[in-house]
Design a protein around this motif. Structure first.
Motif, PDB file in Angstrom:
ATOM      1  N   GLY A  93       0.825  -1.208   0.000  1.00  0.00           N
ATOM      2  CA  GLY A  93       0.000   0.000   0.000  1.00  0.00           C
ATOM      3  C   GLY A  93       0.858   1.256   0.000  1.00  0.00           C
ATOM      4  N   GLY A  94       0.294   2.352   0.485  1.00  0.00           N
ATOM      5  CA  GLY A  94       1.054   3.587   0.626  1.00  0.00           C
ATOM      6  C   GLY A  94       1.621   4.107  -0.670  1.00  0.00           C
ATOM      7  N   SER A  95       2.943   4.226  -0.718  1.00  0.00           N
ATOM      8  CA  SER A  95       3.637   4.781  -1.881  1.00  0.00           C
ATOM      9  C   SER A  95       3.364   3.988  -3.149  1.00  0.00           C
ATOM     10  CB  SER A  95       5.148   4.814  -1.617  1.00  0.00           C
ATOM     11  OG  SER A  95       5.446   5.607  -0.502  1.00  0.00           O
ATOM     12  N   ASP A  96       3.180   2.667  -3.019  1.00  0.00           N
ATOM     13  CA  ASP A  96       2.928   1.829  -4.193  1.00  0.00           C
ATOM     14  C   ASP A  96       1.651   2.264  -4.910  1.00  0.00           C
ATOM     15  OD1 ASP A  96       5.129   0.030  -3.536  1.00  0.00           O
ATOM     16  OD2 ASP A  96       3.860  -0.578  -1.876  1.00  0.00           O
ATOM     17  N   ILE A  97       0.597   2.532  -4.133  1.00  0.00           N
ATOM     18  CA  ILE A  97      -0.670   2.950  -4.723  1.00  0.00           C
ATOM     19  C   ILE A  97      -0.559   4.340  -5.323  1.00  0.00           C
ATOM     20  CG2 ILE A  97      -3.099   3.463  -4.247  1.00  0.00           C
ATOM     21  CD1 ILE A  97      -3.021   1.328  -2.080  1.00  0.00           C
ATOM     22  N   ILE A  98       0.098   5.244  -4.601  1.00  0.00           N
ATOM     23  CA  ILE A  98       0.260   6.610  -5.108  1.00  0.00           C
ATOM     24  C   ILE A  98       1.050   6.616  -6.407  1.00  0.00           C
ATOM     25  CG2 ILE A  98       1.282   8.879  -4.634  1.00  0.00           C
ATOM     26  CD1 ILE A  98       0.782   8.332  -1.662  1.00  0.00           C
ATOM     27  N   ALA A  99       2.122   5.817  -6.443  1.00  0.00           N
ATOM     28  CA  ALA A  99       2.964   5.769  -7.639  1.00  0.00           C
ATOM     29  C   ALA A  99       2.191   5.240  -8.843  1.00  0.00           C
ATOM     30  CB  ALA A  99       4.194   4.902  -7.368  1.00  0.00           C
ATOM     31  N   GLN A 100       1.399   4.188  -8.634  1.00  0.00           N
ATOM     32  CA  GLN A 100       0.637   3.629  -9.742  1.00  0.00           C
ATOM     33  C   GLN A 100      -0.497   4.567 -10.164  1.00  0.00           C
ATOM     34  OE1 GLN A 100      -0.242  -0.576  -9.855  1.00  0.00           O
ATOM     35  NE2 GLN A 100       1.221  -0.986  -8.220  1.00  0.00           N
ATOM     36  N   LEU A 101      -1.054   5.316  -9.198  1.00  0.00           N
ATOM     37  CA  LEU A 101      -2.089   6.296  -9.531  1.00  0.00           C
ATOM     38  C   LEU A 101      -1.535   7.392 -10.431  1.00  0.00           C
ATOM     39  CD1 LEU A 101      -4.887   7.598  -9.181  1.00  0.00           C
ATOM     40  CD2 LEU A 101      -4.000   8.695  -7.107  1.00  0.00           C
ATOM     41  N   LEU A 102      -0.374   7.938 -10.076  1.00  0.00           N
ATOM     42  CA  LEU A 102       0.230   8.995 -10.883  1.00  0.00           C
ATOM     43  C   LEU A 102       0.660   8.469 -12.249  1.00  0.00           C
ATOM     44  CD1 LEU A 102       2.347  10.916  -8.209  1.00  0.00           C
ATOM     45  CD2 LEU A 102       0.170  11.590  -9.240  1.00  0.00           C
ATOM     46  N   GLN A 103       1.082   7.221 -12.290  1.00  0.00           N
ATOM     47  CA  GLN A 103       1.425   6.619 -13.577  1.00  0.00           C
ATOM     48  C   GLN A 103       0.170   6.476 -14.439  1.00  0.00           C
ATOM     49  OE1 GLN A 103       4.246   3.081 -14.194  1.00  0.00           O
ATOM     50  NE2 GLN A 103       2.231   2.140 -14.248  1.00  0.00           N
ATOM     51  N   PHE A 104      -0.910   6.048 -13.812  1.00  0.00           N
ATOM     52  CA  PHE A 104      -2.180   5.849 -14.504  1.00  0.00           C
ATOM     53  C   PHE A 104      -2.763   7.170 -15.006  1.00  0.00           C
ATOM     54  CE2 PHE A 104      -6.903   5.508 -14.026  1.00  0.00           C
ATOM     55  CZ  PHE A 104      -7.121   4.670 -15.097  1.00  0.00           C
ATOM     56  N   LYS A 105      -2.689   8.219 -14.178  1.00  0.00           N
ATOM     57  CA  LYS A 105      -3.310   9.496 -14.517  1.00  0.00           C
ATOM     58  C   LYS A 105      -2.383  10.412 -15.316  1.00  0.00           C
ATOM     59  CE  LYS A 105      -7.318   9.073 -12.359  1.00  0.00           C
ATOM     60  NZ  LYS A 105      -8.614   9.157 -13.072  1.00  0.00           N
ATOM     61  N   LYS A 106      -1.095  10.448 -14.940  1.00  0.00           N
ATOM     62  CA  LYS A 106      -0.186  11.427 -15.521  1.00  0.00           C
ATOM     63  C   LYS A 106       0.952  10.824 -16.338  1.00  0.00           C
ATOM     64  CE  LYS A 106      -2.328  14.845 -13.450  1.00  0.00           C
ATOM     65  NZ  LYS A 106      -3.083  15.861 -14.222  1.00  0.00           N
ATOM     66  N   GLY A 107       1.095   9.506 -16.310  1.00  0.00           N
ATOM     67  CA  GLY A 107       2.176   8.867 -17.042  1.00  0.00           C
ATOM     68  C   GLY A 107       3.540   9.056 -16.406  1.00  0.00           C
ATOM     69  N   ILE A 108       3.568   9.405 -15.102  1.00  0.00           N
ATOM     70  CA  ILE A 108       4.840   9.604 -14.399  1.00  0.00           C
ATOM     71  C   ILE A 108       5.424   8.249 -14.026  1.00  0.00           C
ATOM     72  CG2 ILE A 108       5.934  10.627 -12.360  1.00  0.00           C
ATOM     73  CD1 ILE A 108       3.671  12.673 -12.313  1.00  0.00           C
ATOM     74  N   GLN A 109       6.699   8.064 -14.288  1.00  0.00           N
ATOM     75  CA  GLN A 109       7.339   6.787 -14.015  1.00  0.00           C
ATOM     76  C   GLN A 109       7.292   6.471 -12.526  1.00  0.00           C
ATOM     77  OE1 GLN A 109      11.303   6.757 -15.601  1.00  0.00           O
ATOM     78  NE2 GLN A 109      10.630   7.039 -17.711  1.00  0.00           N
ATOM     79  N   VAL A 110       7.076   5.193 -12.228  1.00  0.00           N
ATOM     80  CA  VAL A 110       6.935   4.749 -10.844  1.00  0.00           C
ATOM     81  C   VAL A 110       8.166   5.093 -10.011  1.00  0.00           C
ATOM     82  CG1 VAL A 110       6.780   2.697  -9.386  1.00  0.00           C
ATOM     83  CG2 VAL A 110       5.307   2.911 -11.379  1.00  0.00           C
ATOM     84  N   GLY A 111       9.346   4.848 -10.565  1.00  0.00           N
ATOM     85  CA  GLY A 111      10.575   5.104  -9.830  1.00  0.00           C
ATOM     86  C   GLY A 111      10.724   6.557  -9.408  1.00  0.00           C
ATOM     87  N   LYS A 112      10.324   7.477 -10.280  1.00  0.00           N
ATOM     88  CA  LYS A 112      10.414   8.898  -9.955  1.00  0.00           C
ATOM     89  C   LYS A 112       9.480   9.267  -8.806  1.00  0.00           C
ATOM     90  CE  LYS A 112      11.793  10.461 -14.580  1.00  0.00           C
ATOM     91  NZ  LYS A 112      11.427  11.298 -15.757  1.00  0.00           N
TER      92      LYS A 112
END
Length: 290
Positions: free
Chosen positions: A135-154
């Motif tokens: 959870g936590g950062s994992d969900i946020i990272a995938q959300l931003l990737q899904f919505k904005k195309g931002i790479q997970v690592g960044k």
């Protein structure tokens, strides 16, 4: 024949093991030695230090709104495993805070940092390997990737940088440097245990059932795939080759699909160091027509 993509007991057992390892290191080395942590776990340490709130409770409180957001783009199984991992992690953090293991590292903060990194990396790596997240950062990272195309690592880097900076509100700079060592060790161990960490992976699949496999990947995981035209050098037979770009946690799910749909399929998994263009989940789970 009816296909079985159900949840597997071995995954729940492995995720339980991963959360036990992570929780033990979190309590016995991070909390006991006043070390910070990145991501949501680091936020729970901040609330513990400033407001005396139990991290085991705050782990669930902070994750609840994220889960409401994440259920739309996390695969069905990943979402279920993630809920289980969050609850399991909270339970064991609560338990280990109330047990005295008497681990003696002779007040050596460097050893504490290394061990914190090893336990965190091993625990999270196991959870990832068996299809879940914490959870936590994992969900946020995938959300931003899904919505904005931002790479997970960044996203992970940005979140950790913010949380670790805020952690200076309750730990000295020297302990922060030890925390950075723990974070580096954890990242390396995750890569070893999970075989790829957060790296995007490419998967080439040679199969006699390309349409069935593609449909299953789209429907079960929510990732679209691409058909490539291939010709066997020995047989001369032409066939469709499936190419998919996946997160590491999705690799295990595709393996399970292969074992059900076509156990004889040949798959090659490669590290993808950068993705340019659309790497979002498809808007529809039924892009491949039946």
């Amino acid at each position: 024949m009816k296909k079985d993509f159900s949840l597997h007991a071995i995954n729940f057992i492995a995720i339980t093991l991963g959360t036990v390892i992570y929780a033990f290191g979190f309590v016995e080395f991070n909390i006991a030695n006043n070390l910070a942590e990145g991501g949501l776990a680091g936020v729970t340490l901040i609330t513990r230090a400033l407001f005396h709130l139990d991290p085991s409770y705050m782990q669930i409180v902070f994750n609840v709104p994220l889960l409401f957001i994440g259920y739309k783009f996390l695969g069905k199984r990943t979402f279920t495993y993630t809920i289980y991992a969050i609850i399991s992690l909270s339970v064991f953090i609560w338990l280990f805070q109330r047990l005295d293991f008497g681990i003696n590292i002779d007040h050596d903060t460097l050893i504490a940092a290394i061990l914190a990194g090893v336990f965190a990396g091993a625990g999270v790596g196991i959870v990832f390997r068996y299809g879940g997240t914490t959870g936590g950062s994992d969900i946020i990272a995938q959300l931003l990737q899904f919505k904005k195309g931002i790479q997970v690592g960044k996203t992970f880097f940005a979140i950790d940088a913010i949380v670790l900076t805020l952690s200076l509100s309750y730990i000295p700079l020297t302990h922060m440097m030890y925390t950075l060592i723990a974070s580096f060790v954890a990242a390396q161990v995750i890569g070893i245990v999970q075989n790829g960490g957060y790296t995007v992976r490419g998967m080439l699949i040679m199969t006699d059932k390309p349409d069935e496999l593609a449909r299953a990947i789209v429907n079960e995981i929510g990732r679209t795939v691409t058909f490539l035209n291939g010709t066997g050098a020995y047989s001369g037979a032409e066939k469709k080759v499936i190419y998919a770009v996946l997160n590491p946690s999705e690799i295990q799910e595709v393996k399970e699909i292969l074992s059900v749909e076509d156990p004889k399929a040949f798959a090659s998994i490669i590290n993808v160091h950068e993705v340019i263009g659309d790497f979002n989940y498809p808007k529809s789970r039924f892009l491949v027509k039946k």
